[in-house]
Design an enzyme around this catalytic site. Structure first.
Site, short mmCIF file in Angstrom:
data_model
loop_
_atom_site.label_atom_id
_atom_site.label_comp_id
_atom_site.label_asym_id
_atom_site.label_seq_id
_atom_site.Cartn_x
_atom_site.Cartn_y
_atom_site.Cartn_z
N ARG A 160 91.36 -23.73 -27.29
CA ARG A 160 90.89 -24.52 -28.45
C ARG A 160 89.41 -24.87 -28.38
NH1 ARG A 160 94.15 -22.45 -29.16
NH2 ARG A 160 96.25 -22.92 -29.75
N SER A 238 97.79 -29.87 -35.60
CA SER A 238 97.92 -30.68 -34.38
C SER A 238 96.73 -31.63 -34.29
CB SER A 238 97.94 -29.79 -33.15
OG SER A 238 99.03 -28.90 -33.25
N GLU A 341 91.95 -32.76 -31.74
CA GLU A 341 91.63 -31.35 -32.00
C GLU A 341 90.70 -31.19 -33.20
OE1 GLU A 341 94.83 -28.24 -31.89
OE2 GLU A 341 93.96 -27.71 -33.82
C1 FAD Z 1 99.32 -27.42 -41.36
C2 FAD Z 1 98.27 -26.97 -40.38
C3 FAD Z 1 98.61 -26.14 -39.33
C4 FAD Z 1 97.64 -25.71 -38.41
N1 FAD Z 1 98.02 -24.88 -37.38
C5 FAD Z 1 97.10 -24.46 -36.49
C6 FAD Z 1 97.49 -23.58 -35.41
O1 FAD Z 1 98.63 -23.17 -35.29
N2 FAD Z 1 96.53 -23.20 -34.53
C7 FAD Z 1 95.24 -23.62 -34.64
O2 FAD Z 1 94.43 -23.22 -33.80
N3 FAD Z 1 94.84 -24.42 -35.65
C8 FAD Z 1 95.74 -24.85 -36.55
N4 FAD Z 1 95.37 -25.71 -37.58
C9 FAD Z 1 93.98 -26.16 -37.66
C10 FAD Z 1 93.11 -25.32 -38.63
O3 FAD Z 1 93.89 -24.71 -39.61
C11 FAD Z 1 92.29 -24.25 -37.94
O4 FAD Z 1 91.49 -24.83 -36.95
C12 FAD Z 1 91.41 -23.47 -38.92
O5 FAD Z 1 90.79 -22.40 -38.27
C13 FAD Z 1 90.35 -24.33 -39.59
O6 FAD Z 1 89.78 -23.58 -40.61
P1 FAD Z 1 89.05 -24.24 -41.82
O7 FAD Z 1 88.38 -23.17 -42.62
O8 FAD Z 1 89.99 -25.11 -42.58
O9 FAD Z 1 87.96 -25.13 -41.09
P2 FAD Z 1 87.37 -26.52 -41.58
O10 FAD Z 1 88.38 -27.59 -41.38
O11 FAD Z 1 86.77 -26.41 -42.90
O12 FAD Z 1 86.24 -26.72 -40.48
C14 FAD Z 1 86.56 -26.92 -39.12
C15 FAD Z 1 85.27 -26.97 -38.30
O13 FAD Z 1 84.62 -25.72 -38.34
C16 FAD Z 1 83.32 -25.83 -38.94
N5 FAD Z 1 83.14 -24.63 -39.76
C17 FAD Z 1 83.90 -24.20 -40.80
N6 FAD Z 1 83.45 -23.02 -41.25
C18 FAD Z 1 82.36 -22.71 -40.50
C19 FAD Z 1 81.45 -21.62 -40.46
N7 FAD Z 1 81.53 -20.59 -41.31
N8 FAD Z 1 80.46 -21.64 -39.54
C20 FAD Z 1 80.35 -22.66 -38.66
N9 FAD Z 1 81.17 -23.72 -38.65
C21 FAD Z 1 82.17 -23.74 -39.55
C22 FAD Z 1 83.37 -27.12 -39.75
O14 FAD Z 1 82.08 -27.68 -39.92
C23 FAD Z 1 84.25 -27.97 -38.86
O15 FAD Z 1 83.53 -28.50 -37.77
C24 FAD Z 1 96.31 -26.14 -38.52
C25 FAD Z 1 95.96 -27.01 -39.59
C26 FAD Z 1 96.94 -27.42 -40.50
C27 FAD Z 1 96.55 -28.31 -41.64
#
Ligand code: FAD
Length: 349
Positions: A160, A238, A341
């Site tokens: 992570r 999580s 996380e």
């Molecule tokens: C229901 C649910 C289930 C999930 N299950 C998992 C799982 O099984 N495994 C897991 O690892 N995660 C899980 N997650 C967490 C999440 O989905 C992941 O971490 C996902 O990759 C986040 O993507 P996002 O585009 O929504 O990021 P965001 O929430 O929009 O951003 C997350 C972080 O990344 C940064 N960021 C976003 N895009 C960029 C970019 N292009 N360049 C630089 N920084 C950037 C943001 O500034 C922020 O700090 C889950 C979340 C939910 C709600």
């Protein structure tokens, strides 16, 4: 002003002082560059599924990453390099690769958010993580004002986390390349629960499409695939990572568990002298069971102890108060400090 609650899966977050949607790399880079030149704080948002943003919102420029594009290139020996723009929806990418007959991402089905965020925390689930298949990440380095291609071995991927998470918002991910295998069978299914769901022995392979379906089924049962009809999915996934502790600390946790008749402590190997412990187990055995917090609007998911949810009327302050209560409870009970996380913006635990 744009409410950031509309851009997070928790449905939480106050207003953005300035909000830009970037549909192309040039626009994305120029927006970041202009904000940096003006000394304006920048927050990148993809799917908002790993973000907890304060009720006060963000005092700077929020850039919604909406870049698009998926290209496939033959990498020889049955390998295919799939290069994905940061703004592509992650599960759409996984579904497309499975439909294309490519194996490697199937276990990572159903994870919300955009492709560009997957390298940030080395997204993982069901025994797999993106670090295993990412070959390189193309970024805009804000400190050096340069586009760079960072090969996997320099991404410092670990559980992570990655170089990108460790260096905070220095790198803007533009695209990531995943090396997948052109084959009908999945990667070996190492996760016991998934193997059971598929009816295979751990370590065996199944059809990549079958693995995707099984993962989606398990995730839905746990409220871990977004579903507007299921309030348990209004979360950031999580909320805490599984703590990695020393063997001596683990012995203490075991002693406390024995004294409390809490049953065997689930453990996973985490490198020499280290043990990874299930955060969900620690939380549950500290008294925070599924649904904890009800009838308050911020509560533990009724389906998964690790997810903290907004039932609809919570504020970020409510959610953070619940997270703090859990953190303190686990610390007091087991002497283990949990780490959140999601990325916390304008709030601390
Ligand atoms: C229901 C649910 C289930 C999930 N299950 C998992 C799982 O099984 N495994 C897991 O690892 N995660 C899980 N997650 C967490 C999440 O989905 C992941 O971490 C996902 O990759 C986040 O993507 P996002 O585009 O929504 O990021 P965001 O929430 O929009 O951003 C997350 C972080 O990344 C940064 N960021 C976003 N895009 C960029 C970019 N292009 N360049 C630089 N920084 C950037 C943001 O500034 C922020 O700090 C889950 C979340 C939910 C709600």
């Amino acid at each position: 002003m744009t409410s950031l609650a509309d851009y997070t899966t928790l449905g939480l977050g106050g207003p953005a002082r300035n909000f830009i949607s970037a549909a192309g790399d040039a626009e994305l880079i120029e927006s970041v560059r202009a904000a940096d030149a003006a000394g304006e704080p920048v927050l990148l948002i993809g799917g908002g599924s790993n973000l907890v943003i304060s009720d006060a919102g963000f005092p700077g420029t929020v850039i919604h990453v909406n870049t698009r594009g998926i290209t496939l290139a033959d990498a020889g020996d049955g390998g295919v390099d799939v290069t994905v723009a940061a703004g592509e929806d992650w599960d759409t990418v996984v579904a497309a690769t499975v439909a294309e007959g490519l194996a490697g991402l199937e276990a990572l089905s159903g994870i919300p958010g955009r492709a560009g965020a997957t390298p940030i925390q080395n997204v993982g689930a069901y025994g797999r993580e993106v670090a295993e298949v990412i070959t390189q990440v193309r970024v805009y380095d804000r400190r050096e004002d340069q586009i760079k291609v960072i090969p996997n071995e320099r991404c410092s991927f670990a559980y992570r986390t990655s170089l990108f998470k460790a260096t905070g918002p220095r790198h803007v991910v533009l695209e990531a390349t995943f090396r997948l295998a052109r084959q009908p069978l999945s990667m070996p299914v190492t996760y016991a629960e998934l193997a059971t769901e598929l009816g295979v022995v751990p370590g065996a392979r199944a059809g990549a499409g079958e693995v995707r379906s099984a993962v989606l089924k398990i995730r839905a049962r746990k409220g871990m695939v977004l579903n507007p009809g299921d309030p348990d999915t209004r979360s950031a996934g999580s909320f805490f990572t599984n703590p990695i502790i020393s063997a001596a600390e683990f012995a203490q946790v075991e002693a406390i568990a024995t004294a409390r008749h809490a049953g065997p402590v689930p453990r996973y190997p985490a490198g020499e002298g280290l043990v990874k412990v299930s955060a969900a187990w620690l939380i549950e055995r500290s008294g925070f069971t599924k649904g904890y917090g009800a009838p308050a609007p911020a509560r533990v998911s009724a389906k998964h102890t690790l997810a903290l949810t907004n039932t609809g009327t919570a504020t970020t302050a409510d959610l953070v108060a619940l997270a703090r209560e859990i953190l303190t409870g686990v610390q007091t009970t087991f002497g283990v400090t949990l780490t959140p996380e999601p990325t916390l913006i304008g709030v601390t635990l």
